[in-house]
Enzyme design. Structure first.
Site, PDB file in Angstrom:
ATOM      1  N   ASP A   1       5.888  21.543 -26.519  1.00 43.60           N
ATOM      2  CA  ASP A   1       5.881  20.203 -25.927  1.00 43.60           C
ATOM      3  C   ASP A   1       6.947  20.197 -24.848  1.00 43.60           C
ATOM      4  O   ASP A   1       7.589  21.206 -24.577  1.00 43.60           O
ATOM      5  CB  ASP A   1       6.196  19.136 -27.004  1.00 43.60           C
ATOM      6  CG  ASP A   1       5.715  17.747 -26.580  1.00 43.60           C
ATOM      7  OD1 ASP A   1       5.907  17.400 -25.402  1.00 43.60           O
ATOM      8  OD2 ASP A   1       5.140  17.036 -27.415  1.00 43.60           O
TER       9      ASP A   1
ATOM     10  N   LYS B   1       3.252  29.761   3.724  1.00 43.12           N
ATOM     11  CA  LYS B   1       2.409  29.390   2.596  1.00 43.12           C
ATOM     12  C   LYS B   1       0.933  29.430   2.976  1.00 43.12           C
ATOM     13  O   LYS B   1       0.104  30.000   2.267  1.00 43.12           O
ATOM     14  CB  LYS B   1       2.764  27.994   2.111  1.00 43.12           C
ATOM     15  CG  LYS B   1       4.081  27.962   1.398  1.00 43.12           C
ATOM     16  CD  LYS B   1       4.371  26.592   0.864  1.00 43.12           C
ATOM     17  CE  LYS B   1       5.455  26.669  -0.162  1.00 43.12           C
ATOM     18  NZ  LYS B   1       5.053  27.327  -1.405  1.00 43.12           N
TER      19      LYS B   1
ATOM     20  N   ARG C   1       2.062   1.413  15.171  1.00 41.63           N
ATOM     21  CA  ARG C   1       1.654   1.242  13.776  1.00 41.63           C
ATOM     22  C   ARG C   1       2.070  -0.139  13.278  1.00 41.63           C
ATOM     23  O   ARG C   1       2.854  -0.827  13.898  1.00 41.63           O
ATOM     24  CB  ARG C   1       2.249   2.346  12.906  1.00 41.63           C
ATOM     25  CG  ARG C   1       3.739   2.271  12.767  1.00 41.63           C
ATOM     26  CD  ARG C   1       4.319   3.536  12.187  1.00 41.63           C
ATOM     27  NE  ARG C   1       4.206   3.572  10.738  1.00 41.63           N
ATOM     28  CZ  ARG C   1       5.055   4.253   9.943  1.00 41.63           C
ATOM     29  NH1 ARG C   1       6.029   4.958  10.469  1.00 41.63           N
ATOM     30  NH2 ARG C   1       4.908   4.250   8.643  1.00 41.63           N
TER      31      ARG C   1
ATOM     32  N   HIS D   1      14.870  13.344  12.088  1.00 41.26           N
ATOM     33  CA  HIS D   1      13.704  13.410  12.978  1.00 41.26           C
ATOM     34  C   HIS D   1      12.806  12.180  12.803  1.00 41.26           C
ATOM     35  O   HIS D   1      11.897  11.979  13.592  1.00 41.26           O
ATOM     36  CB  HIS D   1      12.925  14.718  12.814  1.00 41.26           C
ATOM     37  CG  HIS D   1      12.227  14.887  11.509  1.00 41.26           C
ATOM     38  ND1 HIS D   1      12.132  16.086  10.865  1.00 41.26           N
ATOM     39  CD2 HIS D   1      11.579  14.011  10.719  1.00 41.26           C
ATOM     40  CE1 HIS D   1      11.477  15.937   9.741  1.00 41.26           C
ATOM     41  NE2 HIS D   1      11.122  14.685   9.627  1.00 41.26           N
ATOM     42  N   HIS D   2      13.097  11.373  11.779  1.00 43.64           N
ATOM     43  CA  HIS D   2      12.408  10.090  11.663  1.00 43.64           C
ATOM     44  C   HIS D   2      13.078   9.035  12.536  1.00 43.64           C
ATOM     45  O   HIS D   2      12.630   7.902  12.594  1.00 43.64           O
ATOM     46  CB  HIS D   2      12.431   9.606  10.210  1.00 43.64           C
ATOM     47  CG  HIS D   2      11.729  10.538   9.264  1.00 43.64           C
ATOM     48  ND1 HIS D   2      10.402  10.413   8.963  1.00 43.64           N
ATOM     49  CD2 HIS D   2      12.162  11.614   8.570  1.00 43.64           C
ATOM     50  CE1 HIS D   2      10.054  11.367   8.113  1.00 43.64           C
ATOM     51  NE2 HIS D   2      11.107  12.114   7.861  1.00 43.64           N
TER      52      HIS D   2
ATOM     53  N   HIS E   1      13.154  12.123   3.426  1.00 43.06           N
ATOM     54  CA  HIS E   1      12.502  13.363   3.823  1.00 43.06           C
ATOM     55  C   HIS E   1      12.290  14.313   2.653  1.00 43.06           C
ATOM     56  O   HIS E   1      11.181  14.810   2.470  1.00 43.06           O
ATOM     57  CB  HIS E   1      13.147  14.057   5.019  1.00 43.06           C
ATOM     58  CG  HIS E   1      12.165  15.003   5.605  1.00 43.06           C
ATOM     59  ND1 HIS E   1      11.145  14.574   6.423  1.00 43.06           N
ATOM     60  CD2 HIS E   1      11.936  16.310   5.378  1.00 43.06           C
ATOM     61  CE1 HIS E   1      10.362  15.588   6.681  1.00 43.06           C
ATOM     62  NE2 HIS E   1      10.809  16.654   6.076  1.00 43.06           N
TER      63      HIS E   1
ATOM     64  N   GLU F   1      11.838  13.369  -0.208  1.00 39.14           N
ATOM     65  CA  GLU F   1      10.770  12.668  -0.925  1.00 39.14           C
ATOM     66  C   GLU F   1       9.390  13.128  -0.439  1.00 39.14           C
ATOM     67  O   GLU F   1       8.460  13.298  -1.214  1.00 39.14           O
ATOM     68  CB  GLU F   1      10.934  11.156  -0.730  1.00 39.14           C
ATOM     69  CG  GLU F   1       9.749  10.296  -1.165  1.00 39.14           C
ATOM     70  CD  GLU F   1       9.553  10.245  -2.661  1.00 39.14           C
ATOM     71  OE1 GLU F   1      10.502  10.572  -3.392  1.00 39.14           O
ATOM     72  OE2 GLU F   1       8.445   9.889  -3.093  1.00 39.14           O
TER      73      GLU F   1
ATOM     74  N   TYR G   1       8.652  16.004   0.613  1.00 38.43           N
ATOM     75  CA  TYR G   1       8.372  17.307   0.013  1.00 38.43           C
ATOM     76  C   TYR G   1       8.118  17.191  -1.478  1.00 38.43           C
ATOM     77  O   TYR G   1       7.375  17.986  -2.049  1.00 38.43           O
ATOM     78  CB  TYR G   1       9.499  18.293   0.340  1.00 38.43           C
ATOM     79  CG  TYR G   1       9.419  18.674   1.797  1.00 38.43           C
ATOM     80  CD1 TYR G   1       8.486  19.620   2.219  1.00 38.43           C
ATOM     81  CD2 TYR G   1      10.185  18.041   2.751  1.00 38.43           C
ATOM     82  CE1 TYR G   1       8.352  19.926   3.545  1.00 38.43           C
ATOM     83  CE2 TYR G   1      10.055  18.348   4.090  1.00 38.43           C
ATOM     84  CZ  TYR G   1       9.133  19.288   4.481  1.00 38.43           C
ATOM     85  OH  TYR G   1       8.988  19.572   5.798  1.00 38.43           O
TER      86      TYR G   1
ATOM     87  N   HIS H   1       0.849  -1.197   0.000  1.00 35.49           N
ATOM     88  CA  HIS H   1       0.000   0.000   0.000  1.00 35.49           C
ATOM     89  C   HIS H   1       0.882   1.244   0.000  1.00 35.49           C
ATOM     90  O   HIS H   1       0.700   2.148  -0.816  1.00 35.49           O
ATOM     91  CB  HIS H   1      -0.934  -0.016   1.215  1.00 35.49           C
ATOM     92  CG  HIS H   1      -1.522   1.320   1.550  1.00 35.49           C
ATOM     93  ND1 HIS H   1      -2.496   1.921   0.785  1.00 35.49           N
ATOM     94  CD2 HIS H   1      -1.258   2.184   2.564  1.00 35.49           C
ATOM     95  CE1 HIS H   1      -2.808   3.090   1.316  1.00 35.49           C
ATOM     96  NE2 HIS H   1      -2.063   3.283   2.400  1.00 35.49           N
TER      97      HIS H   1
ATOM     98  N   TRP I   1       7.046   0.244   3.955  1.00 37.37           N
ATOM     99  CA  TRP I   1       7.524   0.969   2.773  1.00 37.37           C
ATOM    100  C   TRP I   1       8.875   1.613   3.044  1.00 37.37           C
ATOM    101  O   TRP I   1       9.570   2.015   2.114  1.00 37.37           O
ATOM    102  CB  TRP I   1       6.510   2.015   2.298  1.00 37.37           C
ATOM    103  CG  TRP I   1       6.590   3.334   2.982  1.00 37.37           C
ATOM    104  CD1 TRP I   1       5.977   3.683   4.146  1.00 37.37           C
ATOM    105  CD2 TRP I   1       7.315   4.492   2.556  1.00 37.37           C
ATOM    106  NE1 TRP I   1       6.283   4.976   4.474  1.00 37.37           N
ATOM    107  CE2 TRP I   1       7.099   5.500   3.513  1.00 37.37           C
ATOM    108  CE3 TRP I   1       8.123   4.799   1.452  1.00 37.37           C
ATOM    109  CZ2 TRP I   1       7.663   6.773   3.412  1.00 37.37           C
ATOM    110  CZ3 TRP I   1       8.685   6.072   1.362  1.00 37.37           C
ATOM    111  CH2 TRP I   1       8.446   7.043   2.334  1.00 37.37           C
TER     112      TRP I   1
ATOM    113  N   THR J   1       6.654  26.797   5.815  1.00 36.66           N
ATOM    114  CA  THR J   1       5.414  26.094   5.517  1.00 36.66           C
ATOM    115  C   THR J   1       4.222  26.913   6.002  1.00 36.66           C
ATOM    116  O   THR J   1       3.202  27.027   5.320  1.00 36.66           O
ATOM    117  CB  THR J   1       5.404  24.704   6.182  1.00 36.66           C
ATOM    118  OG1 THR J   1       6.675  24.098   5.975  1.00 36.66           O
ATOM    119  CG2 THR J   1       4.331  23.826   5.590  1.00 36.66           C
TER     120      THR J   1
ATOM    121  N   SER K   1      -2.089  27.096  -5.090  1.00 38.69           N
ATOM    122  CA  SER K   1      -1.778  28.500  -5.362  1.00 38.69           C
ATOM    123  C   SER K   1      -2.341  28.952  -6.699  1.00 38.69           C
ATOM    124  O   SER K   1      -2.430  30.153  -6.961  1.00 38.69           O
ATOM    125  CB  SER K   1      -0.262  28.717  -5.361  1.00 38.69           C
ATOM    126  OG  SER K   1       0.266  28.344  -4.115  1.00 38.69           O
TER     127      SER K   1
ATOM    128  N   SER L   1      12.722   6.247 -13.819  1.00 43.48           N
ATOM    129  CA  SER L   1      11.608   6.970 -14.430  1.00 43.48           C
ATOM    130  C   SER L   1      11.493   8.371 -13.834  1.00 43.48           C
ATOM    131  O   SER L   1      11.348   9.366 -14.555  1.00 43.48           O
ATOM    132  CB  SER L   1      10.319   6.182 -14.229  1.00 43.48           C
ATOM    133  OG  SER L   1       9.204   6.998 -14.463  1.00 43.48           O
ATOM    134  N   SER L   2      11.587   8.466 -12.510  1.00 40.42           N
ATOM    135  CA  SER L   2      11.471   9.775 -11.869  1.00 40.42           C
ATOM    136  C   SER L   2      12.611  10.698 -12.269  1.00 40.42           C
ATOM    137  O   SER L   2      12.402  11.881 -12.529  1.00 40.42           O
ATOM    138  CB  SER L   2      11.498   9.621 -10.347  1.00 40.42           C
ATOM    139  OG  SER L   2      10.367   8.954  -9.913  1.00 40.42           O
TER     140      SER L   2
END
Lengths: 555, 57, 187, 382
Positions: free
Chosen positions: A125, A351, A470, A322-323, A273, A275, A277, A96, A161, A348, A288, A189-190
């Site tokens: 294009d 915004k 979790r 921080h993870h 991290h 990622e 963002y 998932h 994950w 943040t 926006s 790909s990315s």
């Protein structure tokens, strides 16, 4: 790699300026001899078609990943081993996460980028159309491999994950090497997509459009693309080290051979991290674009939005640990990551304040894209605030790896990023299909989604605070009520997404109110000069752009 | 150069005065801003790290 | 192809060169992160790893004003039928003083096998102040079936050890060595 | 396009629901909506930090959403609102950057102070080494030569729903960790296999156990009682089934308990020398089997092939020739599979009993006994 621009037919009359009310001018077809049917989609180099492919792929993955989430929620509906066995449960939570992150949210944003960036900057294009085709088709291959691991002996990935070593290396199922291959393909790909986007934005803007004249969606994607270039190699490196550990006897992450399992986490989160963002910055760009349209007022603080996006991106490289507050970092490191994480909340917050200042003294109406955007602002802010709570290291000892964290990042990603993607779909569907999305279905979709998503994730704050870890398939009795609520909400949210499919099908079959070029009253930007639906080839001649008149940063 | 540093500093806070913003718009190349941004991030890291070191002792 | 288009194409080529360069740099950075991490850990004691080569005795005076409690913890891991025991749980040493601790290895299995003791120090800030002159953990050990061997650890606590730290725990985990196949160990 | 009214009403309802939930969460601190304040000074400090930051977040949310919803309400196009034309204001931007910054700095100060206390493990009275195993905890009282495993105490029948679930479903163990109140206890953490995390909310300790590395933490428990927790880091299949139970008792009770444990160890040692009857072995073996083996090989020995082979009618377990291989597998594990080595986990009596049980249960008819003395001979040093 030779860059190649799409050929520019001379006899072609470019569309410029407003063609309000104009129906689709049929001029896409006569360009080249195009293959038809399946082959056409397989070989297409057109940014709009590739964008569509990306988004349809993302939608498919959203449903596959969502089904897995519902299997998880079904098991958690009540305590006990009721529906699936723990091995399968772990595979479902892992798949998932992987599918939603790499298969749904990222491709959906790349699809939006493909569709919108060229038409927002007045380019014919993407800069590298063939590469574009290649980077899309890597994804179906990657995810076919990933999904096929579920049918291999020992099952698919079952280590979350975040695939922490050594659970994913020494103790991983035999299919782990295929998982690594799939991740490599998705990563390539990315990266290719990011290179293409950067090349397009930096080189193909219509004359006179400076960087500070670009729509914010383009800005956020430019920064996101740089983030991708910076961190995807790190992911590739980590999974390569895993592969070596598993198959070639190295011990990067194995203490037995002098390695360090914590190194894995440092490397993973150094990728992970930014990622996070990558999955939210384009959403900022979408909101926006939509909020000013329906507030009929220019975006407040365009420049500070750009600056805030850039500083969020830079700061995202220095907050990764921080993870990892519970892995036993020394006090100084713990303090450093606590402070830097708290500071990232500032841009943040800027915004959110800018969006609200945009609403303030506007002339606000509540069309479907606006509803999703407003819900995004509220729900994303809830996710942001719980993020501030998580940043406080000593308190994080209690939150870490509980459902509070699950609630936090789902608030950022589902009522956050996913809602922004839905908002974008409702906002640009008239441009893509030529008809407005069905309002009744859309409203039902919106309200059921809002209720479903909050019913799913809000109680998770409480089950987490009450002590539920979790990634567990079975839980103590005091968590039963919250989990039942979450499961009901999850099914409500999941099923109501079928309404979205209905909306899209109606649009594709052109059932609905015809949209003019300027589909929304207050919308600004080059894409609204194109007829709806936008023809296959647009802006072969760069459109006129006068910064004093057209720039979002004009005075 | 000083101007670029000031702008980047302002960017970190998300605040920039009108006049400076206009000036930033005039320069077409983003590279000075990007390089300065990265350097300032390093400076930021050092500052936060020394604050953390000070707080830990 | 007109001038503008040529210019654009050159721009795209330039951008691609630069992004590819950035990509290569990032790949290099990722590879460099592994040794960098080790260096970083050694400098800051991030992960409690001690140096894996013998160090020389640091000169300077023995700091008799304080005594550090050094505690030993030993573990064996699955797949190696060995036992590892320390002679004492704790010894007290002055910073700067050279001390000796004895450890006993036993192979209780039926075959000759090899193992290696992996050290870890807590609190991790103490790791880089834990200087080992001689240790069985520097290389792998072989034991015949049923063999018992006593091995010494000669160490010194660096007088630079931060004032707040007055107890160090040194944990040895004994891991099997040898061919690693399919992620599990042969024994 | 459509009217605001249903939208506004819905949002209002939603806000009220949120607000009441949040309210309830904050007030009913003991009702399982919120963090427990816990029973140590650190846990209480963490709890008050949590509540402060929570209320600050609520206040920020009220202000931000208040302005937002008021703007949505007051500047509706349907009410004829005309858009203003401002799009920046440096003063306002400076304020809304500076204020959050100040709030965050104000938060960082107490957080730093608490963190420093958490890191001060000096001068502990008792050291306990906690080792994570797939899927059980092992506790070693470093100074006492006392160690034991702590397994899930909830019977499988409750998990499978064949029996009503007890009050402490999945939060109960067979051998709880016993500690005295009022003493500084230093925990050392490591792992045997993958990363686990030892978490007891009432003590506000959550620390990863990492194979090959050692971590530490400490606590002083003020109130006697039983405090429960769980593994908090995904560690494989039975991650949900490795709870923690800490029993904090008075010093006297603790000393008695220590004495009791020592006696039991002595009895066990004596037991490994004497001859056991078939019934004794089968009886003990069944308990050991259900705790350590049944999760994979199933209570009826049917296994889950191909990953976990069936033991029922397994040639190794019904023939005399298979006996050595059988003992070897239990003692040292099976390479290339998830069968772990139990020589370091179980006592010799347990190993002998469980092997005997496997050879004589569910219709297996090897008929032989494996004596503890036999095992201890195999494991002996010389």
């Amino acid at each position: 790699m030779v860059p190649e621009l799409p050929p520019r037919p001379d006899k072609h009359q470019a569309i410029s300026d407003t063609a309000a009310g104009g129906s689709a001018v049929d001029q896409g077809g006569h360009h080249h001899e195009q293959p038809t049917g399946l082959l056409r989609w397989l070989l297409t180099t057109n940014h709009k078609e590739i964008g569509t492919l990306y988004m349809l792929f993302a939608l498919l993955m959203f449903f596959i990943g969502g089904t897995m989430a519902l299997i998880v929620r079904a098991e958690l509906f009540q305590p006990g081993m009721t529906f699936v066995v723990p091995e399968f449960f772990n595979q479902m939570t892992t798949m998932h996460g992987l599918i939603m992150v790499f298969g749904a949210i990222m491709p959906a944003f790349v699809g939006l980028a493909n569709w919108l960036i060229p038409v927002q900057i007045g380019a014919p294009d993407m800069a590298l159309p063939r590469l574009n085709n290649f980077s899309f088709w890597l994804l179906p291959v990657s995810f076919t491999i990933l999904l096929s691991t579920l049918f291999m002996e020992g099952g698919g990935p079952n280590f979350g994950w975040t695939f922490y070593a050594p659970l994913s290396t020494t103790y991983g199922p035999p299919s782990t090497s295929f998982f690594i291959l799939a991740m490599h393909l998705a990563g390539i790909s990315s990266i290719l997509g990011a290179i293409n986007i950067i090349a397009t934005i930096l080189n193909l803007r219509t004359p006179n459009m400076r960087l500070m004249d670009m729509p914010l969606f383009v800005w956020t994607w430019l920064i996101t693309a740089f983030l991708l270039i910076a961190v995807m190699p790190v992911l590739a490196g980590v999974i390569t080290m895993m592969l070596l550990d598993i198959n070639f006897g190295t011990s990067f992450f194995d203490a037995a051979g002098g390695g360090d399992p914590v190194l894995f986490q440092h490397l993973f989160w150094f990728f992970g991290h930014p990622e996070v963002y990558i999955m939210i910055l384009p959403a900022f760009g979408i909101v926006s674009a939509i909020v000013p349209t329906f507030a009929r007022k220019r975006l407040f603080g365009y420049a500070s939005m750009v600056y805030a996006t850039a500083s969020i991106a830079l700061l995202s490289f220095v907050v990764w640990a921080h993870h990892m507050f519970t892995v036993g970092l020394p006090l100084t490191a713990q303090l450093f990551f606590m402070y830097s994480t708290m500071l990232i909340a500032v841009p943040t917050g800027v915004k959110v304040f800018n969006w609200i200042a945009t609403l303030f003294r506007g002339s606000i109406s509540f069309e479907l894209p606006m509803l999703f955007s407003l819900a995004f602002i509220v729900q994303f802010t809830i996710g942001g605030l719980s993020g501030v709570m998580l940043a406080i290291a000593p308190v994080d000892f209690q939150y870490h790896d509980t459902y509070f964290v699950v609630a936090h990042f789902h608030y950022v990603l589902v009522p956050g990023a996913v809602f922004a993607i839905l908002a974008a779909a409702y906002y640009w569907l008239p441009k893509w299909s030529g008809v407005y999305p069905n309002v009744k279905l859309g409203l039902a979709h919106f309200w059921l989604s809002v209720i479903g998503v909050n019913l799913t994730f809000f109680p998770m704050h409480f089950s987490g605070l009450a002590g539920m870890p979790r990634r567990i398939p079975d839980y103590a009795l005091q968590f039963a009520d919250f989990n039942m609520l979450s499961s009901i909400g999850g099914f409500l949210f999941g099923i109501s997404q079928l309404l979205f499919v209905a909306v899209i099908v109606l649009c594709i079959r052109k059932k609905g109110e015809k949209a003019p070029a300027q589909a929304w009253e207050g919308a600004e930007g080059l894409e609204w000069q194109l007829p709806s639906p936008a023809p296959l080839h647009t802006f072969d001649t760069p459109p006129e752009f006068i910064p004093e008149r057209d720039s979002p940063s004009r005075h | 150069m000083l101007q670029v540093i000031k702008s980047v500093l302002a960017a970190f806070l998300g605040v920039q005065s009108e006049k400076n913003r206009q000036q930033d718009f005039q320069s077409r190349s983003p590279w000075p801003f990007i390089v300065t941004g990265v350097v300032m991030t390093l400076v930021f890291v050092l500052v936060v790290a020394s604050v953390a070191r000070w707080a830990a002792s | 192809m007109n001038a503008q288009q040529r210019e654009r194409q050159q721009g795209v080529a330039r951008t691609i060169r630069r992004t590819l360069l950035a990509l290569v740099l990032m790949v290099g950075f990722t590879i460099a992160l592994v040794p960098l991490y080790d260096v970083f850990c050694e400098v800051t004691g991030l992960n409690g790893k001690t140096s894996d080569t013998a160090q020389v005795v640091a000169g300077g005076d023995v700091d008799t004003s304080r005594k550090i409690e050094v505690q030993f913890v030993t573990r064996t891991s699955a797949g190696l039928p060995w036992r590892l025991a320390s002679e004492t749980h704790t010894i007290w040493v002055h910073p700067g003083e050279v001390a000796l601790a004895r450890f006993t290895f036993m192979n209780t299995g039926l075959e000759k096998t090899s193992g290696r003791a992996v050290p870890s120090v807590s609190p991790s800030e103490g790791a880089r102040h834990f200087r080992k002159m001689e240790c069985f953990c520097f290389q792998e050990q072989w034991l015949e079936a049923g063999e018992r061997m006593e091995m010494p650890l000669v160490f010194q606590i660096d007088p630079q050890l931060p004032q707040g730290v007055n107890k160090l725990t040194l944990a040895y985990t004994l891991y099997p060595q040898g061919p690693v196949l399919g992620g599990t160990y042969e024994h | 396009m459509h009217s605001l009214l249903p939208f506004g009403r819905w949002l209002l309802v939603l806000c009220v629901i949120f607000a009441s939930q949040v309210q309830a969460a904050a007030i009913n601190t003991s009702s399982g909506w919120n963090l427990p304040p816990g029973v140590t000074s650190i846990s209480q400090e963490i709890f008050s930090l949590h509540m402060i930051i929570f209320w600050i977040c609520v206040a920020i949310a009220v202000v931000v959403f208040g302005v937002m919803f008021w703007s949505l309400f007051a500047y509706r196009k349907s009410k004829g609102a005309k858009p203003a034309n401002f799009h920046e204001n440096t003063t306002v931007e400076v304020i809304w950057t500076a204020v959050p910054l100040l709030i965050l700095i104000a938060m960082a100060i107490p957080a730093t102070a608490t963190l420093k206390k958490i890191y001060d493990t000096s001068d502990a009275d008792i050291d306990i080494l906690v080792t994570g195993y797939q899927w059980r905890w092992h506790y070693q009282y470093v100074e006492e030569d006392l160690s034991f495993f702590s397994n899930l105490g909830t019977p499988r029948s409750q998990i499978l729903g064949e029996e009503d679930k007890g009050d402490f479903y999945l939060l109960e163990v067979d051998n709880p960790l016993v500690v005295p109140v009022g003493k500084k206890i230093r925990f050392l953490f490591t792992s045997n296999d993958v990363i686990h995390a030892w978490w007891v909310p009432d003590l506000a300790i959550k620390k990863d156990t990492i194979p090959g590395f050692i971590n530490e933490s400490w606590t002083i428990i003020d109130e006697p009682g039983t405090y429960r927790g769980q593994c908090a880091e995904l560690c494989g299949r039975d991650h949900a089934y490795m709870p923690i139970e800490v029993r904090a008792v008075s010093q006297e009770t603790y000393d008695e308990w220590l004495e009791e444990q020592r006696q039991m160890l002595a009895e066990d040692a004596a037991g490994s020398q004497r001859e056991w009857t078939m019934d004794e072995l089968m009886d003990r073996g069944k308990g050991v089997y259900n705790t350590y083996c049944a999760a994979c090989h199933q209570a009826d020995g049917s296994g889950m092939p191909p990953a976990f082979p069936a033991l029922k009618n397994n040639p190794m377990m019904i023939t005399e020739e298979g006996r050595d291989a059988h003992i070897d597998a239990v003692l040292y594990g099976r390479s290339g599979t998830s069968m772990p080595a139990y020589s370091g986990t179980l006592s010799v009596a347990d190993i002998a009993a469980v092997i005997t049980y496997e050879r004589n249960a569910w219709g297996n008819d090897a008929g032989d006994r494996v004596q503890p003395s036999e095992i201890s001979e195999m494991l002996s040093d010389d």
